[in-house]
Design a protein around this motif. Structure first.
Motif, short mmCIF file in Angstrom:
data_model
loop_
_atom_site.label_atom_id
_atom_site.label_comp_id
_atom_site.label_asym_id
_atom_site.label_seq_id
_atom_site.Cartn_x
_atom_site.Cartn_y
_atom_site.Cartn_z
N LYS A 128 49.20 77.66 38.78
CA LYS A 128 50.26 78.34 38.04
C LYS A 128 51.31 77.37 37.52
CE LYS A 128 53.32 80.51 40.46
NZ LYS A 128 54.06 81.51 41.27
N SER A 129 51.77 76.47 38.37
CA SER A 129 52.84 75.56 37.94
C SER A 129 52.36 74.62 36.84
CB SER A 129 53.38 74.77 39.14
OG SER A 129 52.33 74.09 39.81
N ASP A 130 51.10 74.21 36.90
CA ASP A 130 50.51 73.36 35.88
C ASP A 130 50.45 74.09 34.54
OD1 ASP A 130 48.79 71.94 34.19
OD2 ASP A 130 47.36 71.43 35.74
N VAL A 131 49.89 75.28 34.53
CA VAL A 131 49.78 76.03 33.28
C VAL A 131 51.16 76.46 32.76
CG1 VAL A 131 49.44 78.34 34.28
CG2 VAL A 131 48.44 77.80 32.07
N ALA A 194 47.22 81.04 41.83
CA ALA A 194 48.25 81.99 41.37
C ALA A 194 49.55 81.85 42.16
CB ALA A 194 47.73 83.42 41.49
N ALA A 195 49.52 81.08 43.24
CA ALA A 195 50.70 80.95 44.10
C ALA A 195 50.96 79.51 44.46
CB ALA A 195 50.48 81.77 45.38
N ASP A 196 50.48 78.56 43.65
CA ASP A 196 50.30 77.19 44.13
C ASP A 196 51.55 76.50 44.64
OD1 ASP A 196 51.36 76.90 41.60
OD2 ASP A 196 49.98 75.33 40.96
N SER A 197 52.66 76.58 43.93
CA SER A 197 53.86 75.91 44.42
C SER A 197 54.77 76.91 45.14
CB SER A 197 54.62 75.24 43.27
OG SER A 197 54.96 76.19 42.27
N CYS A 213 49.32 75.97 49.69
CA CYS A 213 49.84 75.62 48.36
C CYS A 213 48.83 74.77 47.61
CB CYS A 213 51.16 74.87 48.49
SG CYS A 213 52.44 75.78 49.39
N GLY A 214 48.24 75.32 46.57
CA GLY A 214 47.31 74.60 45.73
C GLY A 214 45.88 74.73 46.20
N GLY A 215 44.94 74.54 45.28
CA GLY A 215 43.53 74.64 45.65
C GLY A 215 42.63 73.96 44.65
N HIS A 216 41.57 73.28 45.17
CA HIS A 216 40.61 72.58 44.33
C HIS A 216 39.21 72.80 44.89
CE1 HIS A 216 43.97 70.32 42.47
NE2 HIS A 216 44.46 70.30 43.69
N ARG A 217 38.24 72.88 44.00
CA ARG A 217 36.86 73.18 44.39
C ARG A 217 36.20 71.99 45.09
NH1 ARG A 217 33.10 76.91 42.81
NH2 ARG A 217 34.56 77.75 41.28
N ALA A 244 33.57 75.70 49.61
CA ALA A 244 34.76 75.17 50.27
C ALA A 244 35.82 74.84 49.22
CB ALA A 244 34.43 73.92 51.08
N VAL A 245 37.06 74.73 49.69
CA VAL A 245 38.18 74.37 48.82
C VAL A 245 39.04 73.32 49.51
CG1 VAL A 245 38.30 76.59 47.63
CG2 VAL A 245 39.65 76.24 49.71
N TRP A 246 39.65 72.46 48.71
CA TRP A 246 40.65 71.52 49.21
C TRP A 246 42.03 72.13 49.01
CZ3 TRP A 246 39.67 67.26 51.96
CH2 TRP A 246 38.39 66.72 51.90
N ILE A 247 42.87 72.03 50.03
CA ILE A 247 44.25 72.52 49.98
C ILE A 247 45.17 71.33 50.22
CG2 ILE A 247 45.94 74.10 50.99
CD1 ILE A 247 43.51 75.78 51.95
#
Length: 555
Positions: A128-131, A194-197, A213-217, A244-247
């Motif tokens: 969200k913060s990026d977009v 949708a809630a990253d920061s 906070c934050g997520g990556h594949r 899995a996801v990286w947080i």
């Protein structure tokens, strides 16, 4: 025209709109109304005698006493007809591919006024913060500039779209909740992004409630859903129902009566609770053909151009991140390239030292000192590179030491939506990162003093005129990486390259004879050291308020 911006914070969008409207010849003032302050008063607005009031980002409604006396335009991060306080959050969590921004007039009913302008945009599947700083910011600028032109014409009649009868409510933690046993990686990522920061996704992790906070594949690691699989340079990897996801970051839940908590690298936030058997997996600097994975530093090549991509949450750089980036930079220098490009594919370039990690340290003064020296080492390495051209590529904003890191490069390229804050004063700091050498070298002594004393944001067009940047790329946020790749490859094959490299080497030698780089560093760091280790310095209170989202303390 006199335009007043009323905002709950002097955030990235407010800064960019201020810069854009000033470029168009408008006199722009800003009135910041922090949450919990009771809202903006009619007297505060009247004091500016505005022709038009614009609210780029407000967490509370404008009072009738203001919008009944002035035309007030609200920037809403949703398409015409959308209403509600969590518009962008919902769009990302629902997996929308397109969204938009609407500029509407303030009326009694929230988000229900007549529309002056709107602009749509893609939602690229990032946080969200990026977009918000990318596609949404671009759309907002287009819509605001259109609305201002229409208002100044005096002949435009805003229209009322078919609004729903009620606002969509704020997206609460119940709707954001992740079901690790059932949710797919795609579903988990939508919730995290949708809630990253802020506000993050509330979850229980190792027996403690934390905001994720934050997520990556992650496409390689697998495990029991919800299980912690690995760590990588401060981030944690957690299994989903099908992957899995990286947080990268966590924020502890605030205790009753306690101060607001701070976002931290996930491993640091977990501390001793992190099981010893969770492995630390290496970071793949060089992109390969293996499974998709996350790393905050990556190196690639295209022809005679090398690209050192880095992306740290919020643009802040910890001591460890600075040292890792320096190691990656030194590795890049061993490669047979003629041009080396520094900067991420999207969003922030850098905002300098990590104030959150400093705030959470057992000894914030000592951590401040370690971090500033680590980033200085990185800047020094860039400044003393004389065998190739170094380009700082700013996909997004840069501030304080991050802006000065960019200025260490031979050329600075930025996207048209970039905002620079080349100053430190608002955090009570003198600054380092060799700024007393690089900033006057680019803009002259008088302009350097004005920029650091005024502490105002600088838009891309103004930065080009001043000499802060050498090139502005007019492109969408998602196209910046490809544009810089093409430009860097063209530079690497250009006839001027060898001459430019020879000229920079000669200038560095001449500058070193006139005054060694070490002298600039020693003078800057002596002033920083005195501030860091002075318990009464304003830096400590300003830092704490900033990272905890508290009102700025009176100076």
């Amino acid at each position: 025209m006199r335009v007043l911006l009323v905002s709950s914070a002097f955030n990235s969008l407010t800064q960019r709109i201020q810069c854009e409207l000033r470029e168009r010849g408008h006199a722009v003032a800003v009135e910041v109304v922090p949450p919990g302050s009771g809202g903006v008063s009619a007297d505060a607005v009247d004091r500016h005698t505005p022709d038009l009031v614009i609210a780029p980002m407000l967490t509370s409604a404008l009072p009738r006493s203001v919008w009944s006396r002035h035309t007030c335009l609200i920037v809403h991060p949703g398409p015409p007809g959308d209403r509600g306080p969590s518009s962008l959050d919902r769009a990302i969590q629902e997996g929308r591919s397109r969204w938009g921004v609407t500029v509407l007039q303030a009326v009694e009913e929230l988000d229900a006024g007549p529309v002056w302008a709107s602009s749509d945009c893609v939602l690229p599947g990032t946080g969200k913060s990026d977009v918000y700083r990318g596609e949404i910011s671009d759309a907002a600028v287009r819509a605001v500039c259109s609305a201002v032109d229409r208002f100044s014409s005096g002949c435009f009649v805003p229209y009322a779209p078919p609004y729903p009868a009620a606002l969509r409510p704020r997206l609460g933690q119940r709707e954001r909740r992740i079901d690790w046993s059932a949710d797919s990686t795609a579903q988990v990522l939508r919730r995290l992004r949708a809630a990253d920061s802020r506000p993050g996704v509330l979850d229980t992790l190792l027996g403690e409630e934390m905001f994720l906070c934050g997520g990556h594949r992650e496409d390689g690691l697998r495990g029991r859903p919800g299980e912690l699989l690995a760590t990588r340079k401060g981030a944690i990897c957690r299994a989903t129902a099908d992957g899995a996801v990286w947080i990268p970051e966590l924020r502890p839940r605030r205790e009753a009566g306690g101060p607001p908590t701070v976002r931290l690298p996930a491993v640091q936030a977990l501390g001793e609770r992190l099981p010893a058997q969770v492995p630390e997996v290496p970071e793949p600097w060089m992109a390969g053909a293996g499974p998709r994975t996350w790393t905050d530093i990556r190196y690639t090549e295209g022809g005679a151009a090398g690209f050192l991509r880095f992306s740290f949450p919020g643009g802040a750089m910890t001591t460890a991140q600075c040292r890792r980036l320096l190691s990656a930079y030194r590795f890049a220098l061993t490669r047979p390239t003629d041009v080396l490009v520094l900067g991420g594919a999207r969003d922030f370039f850098s905002n300098g030292i990590h104030l959150g990690v400093i705030e959470a340290a057992a000894d914030p003064a000592a951590e401040s000192w370690e971090c500033i020296n680590a980033i200085d080492d990185l800047v020094e390495a860039v400044l003393t590179t004389t065998d190739r051209l170094v380009v700082a590529a700013l996909a997004g904003n840069a501030a304080a030491g991050g802006a000065m890191l960019a200025l260490a490069a031979d050329e600075v390229w930025c996207r048209s939506g970039t905002v620079l804050n080349p100053h430190y004063r608002l955090m009570g700091l003198y600054g380092s990162e060799y700024w007393t050498y690089t900033l006057p070298r680019r803009v002259g002594e008088a302009t350097a003093l004005r920029l650091t004393d005024d502490a105002q944001p600088v838009g891309a067009a103004a930065a080009l005129r001043l000499g802060l940047v050498d090139r502005v790329l007019e492109c969408e946020a998602g196209d910046f990486a490809a544009e810089t790749t093409r430009s860097a490859q063209a530079l690497a094959s250009s006839a001027r390259l060898r001459t430019a490299v020879g000229r920079k080497k000669a200038r560095r030698e001449s500058d070193e004879l006139a005054r060694p780089l070490s002298a600039y560093r020693e003078e800057e760091l002596e002033r920083m050291r005195r501030t860091f280790f002075d318990p009464g310095a304003s830096y400590h209170a300003l830092r704490s308020a900033f990272v905890r989202k508290l009102p700025r303390p009176a100076r």
